[in-house]
Design a protein around this motif. Structure first.
Motif, PDB file in Angstrom:
ATOM      1  N   LEU A 138      75.690 -10.424  25.945  1.00  0.00           N
ATOM      2  CA  LEU A 138      74.823 -10.043  25.449  1.00  0.00           C
ATOM      3  C   LEU A 138      74.301  -8.936  25.634  1.00  0.00           C
ATOM      4  CD1 LEU A 138      73.059 -12.989  23.215  1.00  0.00           C
ATOM      5  CD2 LEU A 138      74.322 -11.449  22.250  1.00  0.00           C
ATOM      6  N   MET A 139      73.999  -9.317  27.684  1.00  0.00           N
ATOM      7  CA  MET A 139      73.732  -8.026  28.336  1.00  0.00           C
ATOM      8  C   MET A 139      74.450  -6.934  27.512  1.00  0.00           C
ATOM      9  SD  MET A 139      71.278  -9.164  30.815  1.00  0.00           S
ATOM     10  CE  MET A 139      72.620 -10.634  32.161  1.00  0.00           C
ATOM     11  N   LEU A 140      76.031  -7.532  28.420  1.00  0.00           N
ATOM     12  CA  LEU A 140      76.661  -5.952  28.553  1.00  0.00           C
ATOM     13  C   LEU A 140      77.271  -5.227  27.311  1.00  0.00           C
ATOM     14  CD1 LEU A 140      79.574  -8.757  31.227  1.00  0.00           C
ATOM     15  CD2 LEU A 140      78.150  -6.437  31.849  1.00  0.00           C
ATOM     16  N   ARG A 141      76.626  -5.961  25.913  1.00  0.00           N
ATOM     17  CA  ARG A 141      77.292  -4.947  25.090  1.00  0.00           C
ATOM     18  C   ARG A 141      76.058  -4.085  24.980  1.00  0.00           C
ATOM     19  NH1 ARG A 141      76.242  -8.376  19.570  1.00  0.00           N
ATOM     20  NH2 ARG A 141      73.885  -8.549  20.334  1.00  0.00           N
ATOM     21  N   THR A 142      75.054  -4.407  25.213  1.00  0.00           N
ATOM     22  CA  THR A 142      74.192  -3.507  25.396  1.00  0.00           C
ATOM     23  C   THR A 142      73.357  -2.497  26.128  1.00  0.00           C
ATOM     24  OG1 THR A 142      73.486  -4.569  23.720  1.00  0.00           O
ATOM     25  CG2 THR A 142      71.800  -2.757  24.139  1.00  0.00           C
ATOM     26  N   LYS A 148      66.049  -8.545  26.311  1.00  0.00           N
ATOM     27  CA  LYS A 148      64.979  -8.315  26.253  1.00  0.00           C
ATOM     28  C   LYS A 148      64.701 -10.283  26.139  1.00  0.00           C
ATOM     29  CE  LYS A 148      64.696  -3.759  23.369  1.00  0.00           C
ATOM     30  NZ  LYS A 148      64.212  -3.050  22.027  1.00  0.00           N
ATOM     31  N   ASN A 149      65.553 -10.849  26.366  1.00  0.00           N
ATOM     32  CA  ASN A 149      65.214 -12.030  27.209  1.00  0.00           C
ATOM     33  C   ASN A 149      64.031 -12.385  27.594  1.00  0.00           C
ATOM     34  OD1 ASN A 149      65.045 -14.948  26.471  1.00  0.00           O
ATOM     35  ND2 ASN A 149      66.993 -15.117  26.186  1.00  0.00           N
ATOM     36  N   ALA A 150      63.007 -12.681  27.431  1.00  0.00           N
ATOM     37  CA  ALA A 150      61.749 -13.542  29.055  1.00  0.00           C
ATOM     38  C   ALA A 150      62.035 -14.393  29.664  1.00  0.00           C
ATOM     39  CB  ALA A 150      60.482 -13.875  28.024  1.00  0.00           C
ATOM     40  N   ASP A 151      62.907 -15.156  29.152  1.00  0.00           N
ATOM     41  CA  ASP A 151      63.464 -16.247  29.669  1.00  0.00           C
ATOM     42  C   ASP A 151      65.082 -15.424  30.862  1.00  0.00           C
ATOM     43  OD1 ASP A 151      62.318 -18.147  28.498  1.00  0.00           O
ATOM     44  OD2 ASP A 151      64.080 -18.661  27.101  1.00  0.00           O
ATOM     45  N   LEU A 152      65.008 -14.710  30.346  1.00  0.00           N
ATOM     46  CA  LEU A 152      66.214 -13.544  32.049  1.00  0.00           C
ATOM     47  C   LEU A 152      65.282 -12.931  32.578  1.00  0.00           C
ATOM     48  CD1 LEU A 152      69.297 -13.708  29.327  1.00  0.00           C
ATOM     49  CD2 LEU A 152      68.426 -15.575  31.016  1.00  0.00           C
ATOM     50  N   MET A 153      63.876 -12.364  32.405  1.00  0.00           N
ATOM     51  CA  MET A 153      63.459 -11.368  32.840  1.00  0.00           C
ATOM     52  C   MET A 153      62.895 -12.149  34.632  1.00  0.00           C
ATOM     53  SD  MET A 153      61.214  -9.390  29.824  1.00  0.00           S
ATOM     54  CE  MET A 153      62.736  -8.567  28.460  1.00  0.00           C
ATOM     55  N   HIS A 154      63.072 -10.697  35.613  1.00  0.00           N
ATOM     56  CA  HIS A 154      62.718 -11.361  36.711  1.00  0.00           C
ATOM     57  C   HIS A 154      60.873 -11.216  36.457  1.00  0.00           C
ATOM     58  CE1 HIS A 154      66.552  -9.669  38.816  1.00  0.00           C
ATOM     59  NE2 HIS A 154      66.360 -10.658  37.827  1.00  0.00           N
ATOM     60  N   TRP A 187      57.049  -4.493  24.672  1.00  0.00           N
ATOM     61  CA  TRP A 187      57.930  -2.969  24.508  1.00  0.00           C
ATOM     62  C   TRP A 187      59.509  -3.334  25.957  1.00  0.00           C
ATOM     63  CZ3 TRP A 187      52.851  -3.346  26.545  1.00  0.00           C
ATOM     64  CH2 TRP A 187      52.870  -2.704  27.910  1.00  0.00           C
ATOM     65  N   TYR A 188      59.019  -4.239  26.640  1.00  0.00           N
ATOM     66  CA  TYR A 188      59.503  -4.227  27.966  1.00  0.00           C
ATOM     67  C   TYR A 188      60.673  -4.912  28.250  1.00  0.00           C
ATOM     68  CZ  TYR A 188      59.884  -4.745  33.471  1.00  0.00           C
ATOM     69  OH  TYR A 188      60.737  -5.118  34.211  1.00  0.00           O
ATOM     70  N   TYR A 189      61.886  -3.992  28.496  1.00  0.00           N
ATOM     71  CA  TYR A 189      62.827  -4.495  28.454  1.00  0.00           C
ATOM     72  C   TYR A 189      63.700  -4.125  30.558  1.00  0.00           C
ATOM     73  CZ  TYR A 189      63.961   0.259  28.445  1.00  0.00           C
ATOM     74  OH  TYR A 189      64.484   1.814  28.646  1.00  0.00           O
ATOM     75  N   GLU A 190      64.555  -5.069  30.544  1.00  0.00           N
ATOM     76  CA  GLU A 190      65.349  -4.660  31.945  1.00  0.00           C
ATOM     77  C   GLU A 190      66.613  -4.855  32.070  1.00  0.00           C
ATOM     78  OE1 GLU A 190      61.765  -7.677  34.429  1.00  0.00           O
ATOM     79  OE2 GLU A 190      63.747  -8.403  34.534  1.00  0.00           O
TER      80      GLU A 190
END
Length: 386
Positions: free
Chosen positions: A211-215, A220-226, A233-236
């Motif tokens: 999913l990440m590599l596709r985009t 934008k998944n909070a469980d995966l964020m640092h 609005w936040y993404y990593e």
């Protein structure tokens, strides 16, 4: 009259589904994407499905998700379209091939085992193997999986021909014998989104990475964020990904088409049955379907018994084309392409795939092929060969 070798089947319901999206608030990454993914994952009995721009993107992302890189080798089959092997080269890996089975034209599990035994002795085992379900029939995945367990390689099923097919009674794409399966929705495939592809897996970690590599490598998944509290609005960006996304417009069409998938495959089987019966007395070999398989029949390929005909394959092909029949040849063995010859491959390296190629012609096969068109094809082929 021109009869193509493959053709999409678009109904008013398909058109209405696309128009509904065009009139909605979403055209790109909206609810239709997730809806299509969920429906296909249910159909394939697999927990995760990730829709992407096309089948080639699906193959590339599969390699990236498995961390295939410049120090790795990937094996596939010479009897496929170049995308099945280019995907490994995109990642900087080396490619090699396993010759095909004489009956199914899929990767030979026996030859794979022999090559693995030899590779182990030279410490040159592959990191991944990409078996291709040629023409819609599954490879011997149970045997290939047992070899993967023994020799420690990943499996990417190239099922771009095979959506709607079954292996050992279960839907192709359930990833029971692989790490990842990929599909294509090009217009000549079993169902279409115009251009598009899908990746399935049972591995949640792989699914999240895909999913990440596709985009662009973004989440934008909070469980995966640092950092988790910077705002809605936040993404990593966690990886160097790609814009391999598919649109809501395409997925609306795919969702509508998916409802007719079993009907499409059933019609293909009926056409194959007619072909097989009508051609049984001609000097050709008709497709072989193994007992444990239910082919999606993306392609109908005959092999000419050239020792029993007075014309060359090129003459027969050209005369069929001149008669308005859009025959094709699937495939030119990948290792014989000039680019691959520059990598060190040569004609003669994989004799079974080469012999198959010299005799193969693909006849038209698609759900909207009419009875009178099929009769015309059969009669014209009989006339030309005899």
């Amino acid at each position: 009259m021109y009869i193509p070798y493959g053709h999409q089947d678009i109904t008013e319901n398909d058109i209405a589904a696309v128009v509904d999206v065009l009139r909605s608030d979403w055209l790109t990454q909206g609810p239709a994407v997730e809806k299509f993914e969920k429906e296909l994952s249910t159909y394939c009995k697999v927990p995760f499905a990730i829709a992407v721009a096309n089948g080639t993107a699906a193959l590339h992302l599969a390699c990236l998700a498995l961390d295939i890189g410049k120090n790795d080798t990937v094996w596939s089959t010479p009897n496929t379209f170049v995308a099945s092997t280019n995907c490994a080269l995109f990642c900087g890996a080396k490619i090699d091939f396993v010759d095909i089975c004489t009956k199914t034209y899929n990767m030979s599990a026996k030859k794979l085992e022999e090559k693995l035994i030899a590779a182990k002795k030279t410490n040159s085992l592959p990191k991944a193997v990409i078996p291709v379900h040629f023409a819609g029939q599954s490879c011997n995945m149970k045997k290939i999986k047992s070899l993967a367990d023994e020799y420690g390689f990943y499996i990417i099923e190239d099922a771009c021909h095979a959506l709607g097919g079954k292996y050992l009674g279960e839907p192709i794409g359930n990833c029971q014998y692989s790490d990842i399966t990929v599909f294509s929705f090009h217009p000549v495939k079993i169902i279409t989104t115009g251009e598009g592809g899908m990746i399935t897996t049972t591995n949640e970690k792989l699914a999240n990475k895909l999913l990440m590599l596709r985009t662009h490598g973004i989440t934008k998944n909070a469980d995966l964020m640092h950092n988790k509290n910077n705002g809605p609005w936040y993404y990593e960006q966690h990886d160097l990904g790609y814009n391999y996304r598919i649109t809501d417009i395409q997925c609306a069409l795919g969702y509508s088409q998916l409802k007719k998938l079993d009907e499409f495959v059933s019609k293909r089987h009926a056409l194959v049955k007619t072909y097989n019966y009508a051609l049984k007395d001609l000097p050709v070999i008709t497709p072989y379907e193994e007992e444990h398989n239910y082919s999606a029949y993306h392609l109908y390929v005959i092999r000419l018994k050239l020792d029993q005909v007075t014309k060359t394959r090129k003459q027969i092909f050209s005369e069929l084309r001149d008669a308005g029949i859009g025959v094709m040849v699937h495939y030119i063995p990948v290792h014989t392409q000039p680019y691959y010859e520059n990598l060190g491959f040569h004609y003669g390296d994989f004799p079974e795939a080469e012999k198959y190629y010299e005799e193969a012609i693909t006849l038209p096969l698609y759900p909207k092929l009419k009875d009178e068109q099929q009769k015309y094809i059969i009669n014209k082929l009989s006339e030309i060969i005899r």
